[in-house]
Design an enzyme around this catalytic site. Structure first.
Site, PDB file in Angstrom:
ATOM      1  N   ARG A 186     -33.535  31.927 -27.097  1.00  0.00           N
ATOM      2  CA  ARG A 186     -33.161  32.665 -25.902  1.00  0.00           C
ATOM      3  C   ARG A 186     -32.796  34.102 -26.277  1.00  0.00           C
ATOM      4  O   ARG A 186     -32.564  34.418 -27.442  1.00  0.00           O
ATOM      5  CB  ARG A 186     -31.976  31.984 -25.211  1.00  0.00           C
ATOM      6  CG  ARG A 186     -32.332  30.686 -24.513  1.00  0.00           C
ATOM      7  CD  ARG A 186     -31.109  29.990 -23.945  1.00  0.00           C
ATOM      8  NE  ARG A 186     -30.267  29.417 -24.988  1.00  0.00           N
ATOM      9  CZ  ARG A 186     -29.140  28.743 -24.760  1.00  0.00           C
ATOM     10  NH1 ARG A 186     -28.717  28.579 -23.515  1.00  0.00           N
ATOM     11  NH2 ARG A 186     -28.444  28.238 -25.765  1.00  0.00           N
ATOM     12  N   LYS A 221     -25.650  32.916 -27.298  1.00  0.00           N
ATOM     13  CA  LYS A 221     -24.749  31.990 -27.986  1.00  0.00           C
ATOM     14  C   LYS A 221     -23.618  32.736 -28.670  1.00  0.00           C
ATOM     15  O   LYS A 221     -23.660  33.944 -28.879  1.00  0.00           O
ATOM     16  CB  LYS A 221     -25.526  31.160 -29.015  1.00  0.00           C
ATOM     17  CG  LYS A 221     -26.433  30.120 -28.388  1.00  0.00           C
ATOM     18  CD  LYS A 221     -25.700  29.190 -27.434  1.00  0.00           C
ATOM     19  CE  LYS A 221     -24.692  28.271 -28.117  1.00  0.00           C
ATOM     20  NZ  LYS A 221     -23.924  27.462 -27.141  1.00  0.00           N
ATOM     21  N   TYR A 280     -21.714  33.520 -24.256  1.00  0.00           N
ATOM     22  CA  TYR A 280     -20.993  32.252 -24.332  1.00  0.00           C
ATOM     23  C   TYR A 280     -20.143  32.251 -25.598  1.00  0.00           C
ATOM     24  O   TYR A 280     -20.584  32.700 -26.663  1.00  0.00           O
ATOM     25  CB  TYR A 280     -21.961  31.070 -24.390  1.00  0.00           C
ATOM     26  CG  TYR A 280     -22.640  30.740 -23.088  1.00  0.00           C
ATOM     27  CD1 TYR A 280     -21.904  30.329 -21.982  1.00  0.00           C
ATOM     28  CD2 TYR A 280     -24.022  30.821 -22.964  1.00  0.00           C
ATOM     29  CE1 TYR A 280     -22.519  30.014 -20.778  1.00  0.00           C
ATOM     30  CE2 TYR A 280     -24.658  30.515 -21.765  1.00  0.00           C
ATOM     31  CZ  TYR A 280     -23.899  30.113 -20.675  1.00  0.00           C
ATOM     32  OH  TYR A 280     -24.517  29.809 -19.493  1.00  0.00           O
ATOM     33  N   HIS A 298     -17.114  29.453 -26.001  1.00  0.00           N
ATOM     34  CA  HIS A 298     -16.642  28.071 -26.225  1.00  0.00           C
ATOM     35  C   HIS A 298     -15.603  28.031 -27.347  1.00  0.00           C
ATOM     36  O   HIS A 298     -15.728  27.295 -28.327  1.00  0.00           O
ATOM     37  CB  HIS A 298     -17.820  27.157 -26.567  1.00  0.00           C
ATOM     38  CG  HIS A 298     -18.868  27.090 -25.492  1.00  0.00           C
ATOM     39  ND1 HIS A 298     -18.648  26.506 -24.264  1.00  0.00           N
ATOM     40  CD2 HIS A 298     -20.153  27.549 -25.456  1.00  0.00           C
ATOM     41  CE1 HIS A 298     -19.738  26.594 -23.514  1.00  0.00           C
ATOM     42  NE2 HIS A 298     -20.656  27.221 -24.205  1.00  0.00           N
ATOM     43  N   GLU A 321     -18.678  31.254 -19.900  1.00  0.00           N
ATOM     44  CA  GLU A 321     -18.340  29.918 -19.401  1.00  0.00           C
ATOM     45  C   GLU A 321     -17.009  29.861 -18.656  1.00  0.00           C
ATOM     46  O   GLU A 321     -16.693  28.834 -18.048  1.00  0.00           O
ATOM     47  CB  GLU A 321     -18.337  28.891 -20.539  1.00  0.00           C
ATOM     48  CG  GLU A 321     -17.179  28.997 -21.516  1.00  0.00           C
ATOM     49  CD  GLU A 321     -17.415  29.964 -22.666  1.00  0.00           C
ATOM     50  OE1 GLU A 321     -16.576  30.006 -23.590  1.00  0.00           O
ATOM     51  OE2 GLU A 321     -18.442  30.676 -22.646  1.00  0.00           O
ATOM     52  N   ASP A 339     -20.323  21.496 -26.910  1.00  0.00           N
ATOM     53  CA  ASP A 339     -19.910  22.892 -27.065  1.00  0.00           C
ATOM     54  C   ASP A 339     -18.399  23.046 -26.967  1.00  0.00           C
ATOM     55  O   ASP A 339     -17.832  23.986 -27.529  1.00  0.00           O
ATOM     56  CB  ASP A 339     -20.566  23.761 -25.983  1.00  0.00           C
ATOM     57  CG  ASP A 339     -21.962  24.235 -26.381  1.00  0.00           C
ATOM     58  OD1 ASP A 339     -22.189  24.457 -27.578  1.00  0.00           O
ATOM     59  OD2 ASP A 339     -22.811  24.369 -25.490  1.00  0.00           O
TER      60      ASP A 339
END
Length: 371
Positions: A15, A75, A94, A96, A118, A270
């Site tokens: 991605r 990520k 993101y 996490h 998120e 995650d």
């Protein structure tokens, strides 16, 4: 603002943080965008498309991190990327963090302003920047689970939908949110027998109205979870506590009593996973056995369908990226309560309460950091 898009380096992650269309939105507003060479090549977004959208192509991630005011990724930054962040630089991706103490420590040490997709909230409730990837992951969970029920993949040799005269597999779905609902659609579509568990009775009523007697809905508690897990052939873990570590709903003792060759897919990995026996895996090596139960715990599941995922994610993220670029992070967060909820780390402080609580940091409210 100078916006940077490095190539993703997590295992089998294709991605990219911005599509050419998103780059064009930024450049039309007078911002400059640096894109690392080949960042989108693997999903058909070649450098020529980025150049046509107004981006500058640079050779290395190091140059992007050194020059850009805001880094846009998909990520969480890997250790070598965390080391390149600098004080006051915006990181929009993101994160996490609750399940990742080393990354959290590195981001705190960097002094960067880290905004997590998120935990950004939406006007109508929910987590709109997490939702598109949860939709993808929920649908993929059934694909992955069905594949690993095959004998050659370690499963019991069961066809998810069965055939005439042979019963279908039983799928238990823990959580009826975005992940669970999308997994449910796929499982029902393939002809599986499905049980979905959640604590929100209103949500269970909604699903019952849509699916009727094609599914079984159950209120989630320790007993109903244990019963469903022990009876199921495939268990999907799709629970979420926003920004916090996932609750361990399925114990090691339950796993030990599951059917030989059963499969669990932990979409919550995650955030640390909702199975006590889970640990993160990669697309290159996606499963492991605990006793005779197959565990699929890939931490970036949507990366397997990277082109679909990139466009779906950009649809959700570009609005806030534009606000951050147009206004700067302080004003953008002051103007938008929902975006402010995304601030997890700011200038060496943890500004998201669940992360601070889970990892033992002093919590500094976002408003204090902004002041």
């Amino acid at each position: 603002m100078l916006v940077g898009v490095p190539k993703e380096i997590k295992n089998q992650e294709s991605r990219v943080g911005l599509t050419p269309g998103s780059v064009r939105e930024l450049t039309l507003r007078g911002h400059r965008v640096l894109v690392q060479k080949g960042a989108g090549q693997a999903i058909g977004l070649g450098d020529a498309l980025y150049l046509a959208a107004g981006a500058d192509i640079v050779e290395t991630a190091a140059e992007i991190f050194a020059r850009a005011d805001m880094i846009v990724k998909v990520k969480e930054p890997q250790p070598q990327e965390c080391a390149m962040l600098r004080e006051g630089q915006i990181l929009y991706t993101y994160l996490h963090l609750a399940a990742d103490a080393p990354q959290t420590a590195a981001l705190v040490a960097s002094g960067a302003v880290c905004i997590a997709y998120e935990t950004i909230t939406g006007h109508g409730g929910g987590l709109p920047l997490l939702a598109p990837m949860s939709e993808v992951a929920g649908r993929m969970a059934i694909q992955a689970g069905a594949a690993h029920l095959e004998k050659s993949k370690g499963g019991m040799g069961l066809l998810l939908g069965g055939v005439p005269g042979v019963a279908p597999a039983h799928v238990a779905i823990l959580g009826a949110g975005v992940v669970g609902s999308n997994a449910l659609q796929m499982a029902v579509g393939l002809g599986a027998r499905v049980t979905v568990l959640d604590k929100n009775v209103d949500r269970l009523r909604q699903l019952d109205l849509v699916f009727g007697n094609r599914i079984v809905t159950q209120f989630s508690n320790a007993q109903s979870i244990e019963d469903a897990v022990l009876e199921a052939d495939l268990v999907i873990g799709g629970v979420l506590v926003p920004g916090a570590a996932a609750p361990k709903l399925v114990t090691a003792a339950m796993i030990a009593r599951m059917k030989p060759g059963a499969v669990v897919v932990d979409v919550a990995i995650d955030q640390g996973g909702c199975f006590e026996t889970s640990h993160a895996t990669t697309h290159a090596d996606p499963t492991f056995l605990v006793g005779e139960v197959v565990h699929y715990c890939v931490a970036n599941m949507p990366g397997a369908v990277a082109r679909t995922s990139t466009f779906a994610l950009n649809n959700a993220t570009i609005g806030h990226a534009l606000a951050l670029a147009d206004k700067g992070w302080r004003q953008a967060l002051r103007d938008n309560l929902h975006l402010k909820h995304g601030l997890n780390v700011c200038l060496g402080h943890i500004t998201y309460e669940a992360v601070a609580s889970d990892l033992g940091y002093l919590y500094v409210p976002a408003d204090s950091a902004l002041a």
